[in-house]
Design an enzyme around this catalytic site. Structure first.
Site: not given
Length: 303
Positions: A113, A148, A180, A217, A238
């Site tokens: 598994r 992510k 960012k 960004e 973005d």
């Protein structure tokens, strides 16, 4: 990308992930197998594809059966063998046998598994990445991943992206500087001011080693000039439309690499790439990839 050419993946990363997964799955041993089968029982199992895809096994199967053998088998017992029939990065079809495992039944069943969970997940990432990469072929743009990722699986998932023909963004917050929108929101708390932004980014640039890249960004094209004046390496546009991206590429005019990001889907990535951007970052490669349907089934030889 050539089949099997997945770049450097530290063996320690695979070993640590597999060890943690085995401990989670059988903290006090495999109660069923150990009660039912003796230590001399042998088994042969085949890793078989139940749907087409791209393989990212990354040594997980080998590590799982080897570690399971160390936990389940008597001291001195032979380690199960893994025979790979498909290389990492290769496409496979439904019904194709990808690998064979032979050894102690206790080890094979204990590893089953954990090995499947990981190989299905990683091959799903590779398969989705290959689909995105195919859409941008011939444009000159790279499809890149993001942070992510599944906690604890980043090194493996990023290697799976490479198996699928994608490329990696920064691995951690320590690798590169990426300013960012939230950073800029704090920097410009009193309102956007080109001079304040340029000065702040120049101070940042001057404080860094020359080997550290700086990405900034922006979500509006009127922010670009202040950012470019600071001499940054990459500008990230973005959540912009293809037309806005084309205008952004023209405005940058080669002074920095241009990255597009934000909500990029397989249906739209080709149009994004054709705007002239250098990079298209896609969080879905690791965040939304489905697990492939694979099986690890014991082969029963009957006379």
């Amino acid at each position: 990308m050539r089949a099997g050419d997945v770049g450097a993946l530290p063996v320690a990363a695979v070993e640590a992930v597999v060890a943690a997964a085995l401990a989670e799955d059988a903290p006090w041993g495999d109660a069923t197998t150990e009660a039912l089968l003796g230590p001399d029982a042998r088994a042969t199992a085949r890793l078989t594809a139940r749907e087409p895809g791209v393989l990212a096994e990354l040594g997980v199967l080998d590590a799982a059966v080897r570690q399971a053998s160390a936990l389940a088998d008597p001291v001195g017992a032979p380690t199960p063998t893994v025979r790979r029939l498909v290389a990492d990065g290769e496409h496979f079809t439904a019904g194709q046998v990808l690998a064979e495992v032979e050894g102690s039944a206790r080890a094979v069943l204990r590893a089953e598994r954990v090995a499947l969970n990981l190989v299905q997940r990683l091959s799903g990432v590779a398969t989705l990445t290959a689909a995105f990469a195919a859409e941008v072929e011939g444009t000159g743009a790279r499809v890149v991943d993001t942070r992510k990722t599944t906690p604890g699986l980043r090194a493996l998932e990023r290697a799976a992206v490479r198996c699928g023909g994608g490329h990696n963004h920064r691995t951690t917050l320590s690798d590169a500087v990426m300013v960012k929108d939230n950073h800029l929101a704090v920097l410009t708390a009193d309102g956007w001011d080109d001079a304040v932004v340029t000065a702040g980014l120049r101070r940042l640039r001057d404080s860094l080693p020359h080997t550290t890249t700086v990405t900034v960004e922006v979500d509006r094209l009127d922010q670009l000039d202040a950012v470019l004046a600071a001499g940054v390496d990459v500008v990230l546009l973005d959540n912009m439309t293809p037309e806005q991206l084309r205008r952004g590429v023209a405005q940058v005019a080669g002074r920095a690499l241009v990255e597009a990001s934000g909500g990029v889907r397989r249906e739209t990535v080709g149009a994004v790439a054709r705007t002239g951007v250098d990079l298209v970052s896609v969080g879905a490669l690791t965040q939304a990839a489905p697990c492939l349907d694979l099986g690890l089934d014991v082969v029963v030889e009957r006379p």
